[in-house]
Design a protein around this motif. Sequence first.
Motif, PDB file in Angstrom:
ATOM      1  N   LEU A  22       3.668 -55.845-129.146  1.00 57.23           N
ATOM      2  CA  LEU A  22       3.487 -55.651-127.709  1.00 57.23           C
ATOM      3  C   LEU A  22       2.541 -54.490-127.409  1.00 57.23           C
ATOM      4  CD1 LEU A  22       7.175 -56.176-126.532  1.00 57.23           C
ATOM      5  CD2 LEU A  22       5.240 -57.689-126.075  1.00 57.23           C
ATOM      6  N   ALA A  23       2.646 -53.423-128.183  1.00 56.86           N
ATOM      7  CA  ALA A  23       1.758 -52.278-127.976  1.00 56.86           C
ATOM      8  C   ALA A  23       0.308 -52.674-128.203  1.00 56.86           C
ATOM      9  CB  ALA A  23       2.150 -51.138-128.909  1.00 56.86           C
ATOM     10  N   SER A  24       0.067 -53.547-129.190  1.00 58.70           N
ATOM     11  CA  SER A  24      -1.313 -53.966-129.459  1.00 58.70           C
ATOM     12  C   SER A  24      -1.868 -54.825-128.329  1.00 58.70           C
ATOM     13  CB  SER A  24      -1.393 -54.711-130.799  1.00 58.70           C
ATOM     14  OG  SER A  24      -0.899 -56.039-130.711  1.00 58.70           O
ATOM     15  N   VAL A  25      -0.988 -55.494-127.583  1.00 59.85           N
ATOM     16  CA  VAL A  25      -1.429 -56.258-126.405  1.00 59.85           C
ATOM     17  C   VAL A  25      -1.720 -55.310-125.240  1.00 59.85           C
ATOM     18  CG1 VAL A  25      -0.817 -58.044-124.744  1.00 59.85           C
ATOM     19  CG2 VAL A  25      -0.122 -58.285-127.123  1.00 59.85           C
ATOM     20  N   LYS A  26      -0.824 -54.366-125.016  1.00 57.07           N
ATOM     21  CA  LYS A  26      -1.004 -53.426-123.907  1.00 57.07           C
ATOM     22  C   LYS A  26      -2.219 -52.514-124.111  1.00 57.07           C
ATOM     23  CE  LYS A  26       1.408 -53.129-120.880  1.00 57.07           C
ATOM     24  NZ  LYS A  26       1.453 -53.844-119.573  1.00 57.07           N
ATOM     25  N   ASP A  27      -2.660 -52.356-125.373  1.00 57.74           N
ATOM     26  CA  ASP A  27      -3.807 -51.491-125.668  1.00 57.74           C
ATOM     27  C   ASP A  27      -5.144 -52.221-125.580  1.00 57.74           C
ATOM     28  OD1 ASP A  27      -2.170 -49.324-126.084  1.00 57.74           O
ATOM     29  OD2 ASP A  27      -2.122 -49.513-128.259  1.00 57.74           O
ATOM     30  N   GLN A  28      -5.142 -53.477-125.148  1.00 59.71           N
ATOM     31  CA  GLN A  28      -6.384 -54.239-125.091  1.00 59.71           C
ATOM     32  C   GLN A  28      -7.374 -53.639-124.078  1.00 59.71           C
ATOM     33  OE1 GLN A  28      -7.343 -57.220-127.028  1.00 59.71           O
ATOM     34  NE2 GLN A  28      -5.768 -56.092-128.162  1.00 59.71           N
ATOM     35  N   THR A  29      -8.640 -53.583-124.469  1.00 61.91           N
ATOM     36  CA  THR A  29      -9.666 -53.085-123.551  1.00 61.91           C
ATOM     37  C   THR A  29      -9.907 -54.057-122.407  1.00 61.91           C
ATOM     38  OG1 THR A  29     -11.360 -54.049-125.017  1.00 61.91           O
ATOM     39  CG2 THR A  29     -10.834 -51.704-125.313  1.00 61.91           C
ATOM     40  N   LEU A  30      -9.569 -55.346-122.618  1.00 62.10           N
ATOM     41  CA  LEU A  30      -9.527 -56.319-121.529  1.00 62.10           C
ATOM     42  C   LEU A  30      -8.061 -56.675-121.311  1.00 62.10           C
ATOM     43  CD1 LEU A  30     -10.779 -58.284-119.486  1.00 62.10           C
ATOM     44  CD2 LEU A  30     -10.964 -59.963-121.354  1.00 62.10           C
ATOM     45  N   PRO A  31      -7.416 -56.100-120.320  1.00 62.16           N
ATOM     46  CA  PRO A  31      -5.985 -56.349-120.127  1.00 62.16           C
ATOM     47  C   PRO A  31      -5.717 -57.831-119.861  1.00 62.16           C
ATOM     48  CG  PRO A  31      -6.712 -54.456-118.827  1.00 62.16           C
ATOM     49  CD  PRO A  31      -7.954 -55.135-119.346  1.00 62.16           C
ATOM     50  N   PRO A  32      -4.664 -58.371-120.436  1.00 62.75           N
ATOM     51  CA  PRO A  32      -4.326 -59.774-120.172  1.00 62.75           C
ATOM     52  C   PRO A  32      -3.831 -59.967-118.745  1.00 62.75           C
ATOM     53  CG  PRO A  32      -2.599 -58.751-121.467  1.00 62.75           C
ATOM     54  CD  PRO A  32      -3.718 -57.740-121.379  1.00 62.75           C
ATOM     55  N   TYR A  33      -3.950 -61.179-118.259  1.00 65.93           N
ATOM     56  CA  TYR A  33      -3.472 -61.526-116.928  1.00 65.93           C
ATOM     57  C   TYR A  33      -1.953 -61.452-116.869  1.00 65.93           C
ATOM     58  CZ  TYR A  33      -2.761 -64.393-112.735  1.00 65.93           C
ATOM     59  OH  TYR A  33      -2.365 -64.864-111.507  1.00 65.93           O
ATOM     60  N   GLU A  34      -1.301 -61.876-117.980  1.00 71.16           N
ATOM     61  CA  GLU A  34       0.157 -61.812-118.056  1.00 71.16           C
ATOM     62  C   GLU A  34       0.578 -61.870-119.520  1.00 71.16           C
ATOM     63  OE1 GLU A  34       1.682 -65.227-115.989  1.00 71.16           O
ATOM     64  OE2 GLU A  34       0.674 -66.655-117.306  1.00 71.16           O
ATOM     65  N   ILE A  35       1.769 -61.372-119.791  1.00 63.98           N
ATOM     66  CA  ILE A  35       2.355 -61.417-121.130  1.00 63.98           C
ATOM     67  C   ILE A  35       3.677 -62.151-121.038  1.00 63.98           C
ATOM     68  CG2 ILE A  35       3.168 -60.075-123.108  1.00 63.98           C
ATOM     69  CD1 ILE A  35       1.477 -57.734-122.066  1.00 63.98           C
ATOM     70  N   ILE A  36       3.806 -63.220-121.811  1.00 60.82           N
ATOM     71  CA  ILE A  36       5.018 -64.040-121.804  1.00 60.82           C
ATOM     72  C   ILE A  36       5.651 -63.987-123.188  1.00 60.82           C
ATOM     73  CG2 ILE A  36       5.982 -66.344-121.459  1.00 60.82           C
ATOM     74  CD1 ILE A  36       3.513 -66.976-119.727  1.00 60.82           C
ATOM     75  N   VAL A  37       6.860 -63.463-123.258  1.00 54.28           N
ATOM     76  CA  VAL A  37       7.631 -63.453-124.500  1.00 54.28           C
ATOM     77  C   VAL A  37       8.688 -64.542-124.401  1.00 54.28           C
ATOM     78  CG1 VAL A  37       9.218 -62.151-125.963  1.00 54.28           C
ATOM     79  CG2 VAL A  37       7.239 -61.007-124.946  1.00 54.28           C
ATOM     80  N   VAL A  38       8.708 -65.448-125.371  1.00 57.07           N
ATOM     81  CA  VAL A  38       9.706 -66.515-125.389  1.00 57.07           C
ATOM     82  C   VAL A  38      10.681 -66.228-126.518  1.00 57.07           C
ATOM     83  CG1 VAL A  38      10.134 -68.986-125.496  1.00 57.07           C
ATOM     84  CG2 VAL A  38       7.981 -68.144-124.532  1.00 57.07           C
ATOM     85  N   ASP A  39      11.892 -65.828-126.151  1.00 53.18           N
ATOM     86  CA  ASP A  39      12.912 -65.523-127.151  1.00 53.18           C
ATOM     87  C   ASP A  39      13.604 -66.817-127.568  1.00 53.18           C
ATOM     88  OD1 ASP A  39      14.623 -63.317-128.503  1.00 53.18           O
ATOM     89  OD2 ASP A  39      16.061 -64.711-127.606  1.00 53.18           O
ATOM     90  N   ASP A  40      13.509 -67.122-128.853  1.00 53.72           N
ATOM     91  CA  ASP A  40      14.000 -68.397-129.382  1.00 53.72           C
ATOM     92  C   ASP A  40      15.412 -68.248-129.955  1.00 53.72           C
ATOM     93  OD1 ASP A  40      13.755 -71.150-130.125  1.00 53.72           O
ATOM     94  OD2 ASP A  40      13.215 -70.548-132.167  1.00 53.72           O
ATOM     95  N   GLY A  41      16.322 -67.770-129.108  1.00 56.43           N
ATOM     96  CA  GLY A  41      17.711 -67.658-129.539  1.00 56.43           C
ATOM     97  C   GLY A  41      17.972 -66.504-130.485  1.00 56.43           C
ATOM     98  N   SER A  42      17.257 -65.392-130.334  1.00 56.16           N
ATOM     99  CA  SER A  42      17.449 -64.241-131.221  1.00 56.16           C
ATOM    100  C   SER A  42      18.852 -63.654-131.078  1.00 56.16           C
ATOM    101  CB  SER A  42      16.422 -63.153-130.905  1.00 56.16           C
ATOM    102  OG  SER A  42      15.104 -63.598-131.160  1.00 56.16           O
ATOM    103  N   THR A  43      19.320 -63.040-132.173  1.00 56.13           N
ATOM    104  CA  THR A  43      20.626 -62.376-132.155  1.00 56.13           C
ATOM    105  C   THR A  43      20.486 -60.880-132.440  1.00 56.13           C
ATOM    106  OG1 THR A  43      20.936 -62.908-134.512  1.00 56.13           O
ATOM    107  CG2 THR A  43      21.827 -64.463-132.892  1.00 56.13           C
ATOM    108  N   ASP A  44      19.246 -60.372-132.469  1.00 60.03           N
ATOM    109  CA  ASP A  44      19.015 -58.971-132.824  1.00 60.03           C
ATOM    110  C   ASP A  44      18.516 -58.131-131.647  1.00 60.03           C
ATOM    111  OD1 ASP A  44      16.470 -59.976-132.516  1.00 60.03           O
ATOM    112  OD2 ASP A  44      15.673 -59.115-134.372  1.00 60.03           O
ATOM    113  N   GLY A  45      18.612 -58.671-130.442  1.00 57.95           N
ATOM    114  CA  GLY A  45      18.193 -57.905-129.277  1.00 57.95           C
ATOM    115  C   GLY A  45      16.708 -57.948-128.995  1.00 57.95           C
ATOM    116  N   SER A  46      15.998 -58.918-129.557  1.00 56.92           N
ATOM    117  CA  SER A  46      14.551 -59.021-129.339  1.00 56.92           C
ATOM    118  C   SER A  46      14.218 -59.153-127.859  1.00 56.92           C
ATOM    119  CB  SER A  46      13.981 -60.220-130.106  1.00 56.92           C
ATOM    120  OG  SER A  46      14.023 -60.014-131.494  1.00 56.92           O
ATOM    121  N   ALA A  47      14.976 -59.962-127.135  1.00 59.43           N
ATOM    122  CA  ALA A  47      14.708 -60.154-125.705  1.00 59.43           C
ATOM    123  C   ALA A  47      14.860 -58.842-124.941  1.00 59.43           C
ATOM    124  CB  ALA A  47      15.637 -61.221-125.131  1.00 59.43           C
ATOM    125  N   ASP A  48      15.872 -58.044-125.290  1.00 55.09           N
ATOM    126  CA  ASP A  48      16.081 -56.762-124.620  1.00 55.09           C
ATOM    127  C   ASP A  48      14.925 -55.797-124.894  1.00 55.09           C
ATOM    128  OD1 ASP A  48      18.501 -57.597-123.558  1.00 55.09           O
ATOM    129  OD2 ASP A  48      19.650 -56.874-125.277  1.00 55.09           O
TER     130      ASP A  48
END
Length: 301
Positions: A22-48
């Motif tokens: 995520l940090a490598s996305v936020k550091d882009q010199t051309l900021p993205p229009y949006e960032i979508i994270v799709v959590d595929d049933g994680s049990t380790d708190g990835s979504a949080d």
Amino acid sequence: MLPRISVVIPVYNGAKYLREALASVKDQTLPPYEIIVVDDGSTDGSADIAKSFDDDIIVLTQANRGESAARNVGMDAASGDWIAFLDADDVWHPEKLERQSIYCDDKTDCVHTNFFYFGTCEGTVDVSPVAPAVRYSIPYVTAQNPFRISSILIRKQLPVRFPEWTQDGEDLLFFLDLCLNARIQLVPEFLTGYRVHKSSQSTKPDMMIRRFASLTEYFKRRPEIGTRDVEAALAGFVDLIAQQAVLARYARRWDEYKCLKRFLRTYDGPISPLACQVRKEFVGPRFLYKLKDAFTRFFDG
């Protein structure tokens, strides 16, 4: 006008590396229009982790259905004109999206970059010397794969989706579909970082065999691909299996070696000289290799 780029990040129990991605996305010199994270049933708190990283990140959750389904959900939810994929354990160079955006015109449907790999091993992959007519041909992509999913930027309207009928080699099948449907450009810089680590799917002993089965089924579902290309593609992948068997033997990954050799012995299609060699080679008891390796370490050390 700058392209509106939606970033789609599928994650399944990826808490260990997700922040770095995520940090490598936020550091882009051309900021993205949006960032979508799709959590595929994680049990380790990835979504949080994704929710707490930045308020602007869109987090979607689903029961565990695999990376293909997660990426497809992200693609359908994206509102940008272009979609960039990033696996939760990979990273981008800060200028990746900006360099790719130069090619986002009405003559292009897909832009990818050369990439570097890091983690348990390091190096680069440069496909620039390969002519585009070869680089995006079905046989070459099947055996050599000039893509990594985290290097891909595609037009939102492109009618290509990830196969959900298999969880083996989905990325490769998606790349083959790109070659059938998209006008593709390469950014020659090494702007995508592919992480190599022990928990990756590619470390499973029978991974290559399962991918070959998916490839065979894929070609049955794509009758528009000519017989000559299919035969060349399968032959190339079988040679890749032979190469992997040799690497497994030298690395003493015996379960993988036995699995691949068993496949080569029973495969009744055309095979390369290397595959014939692996078929016939004699491998002695494992304790002999342990002794040999011990002597080698002693005299080299």
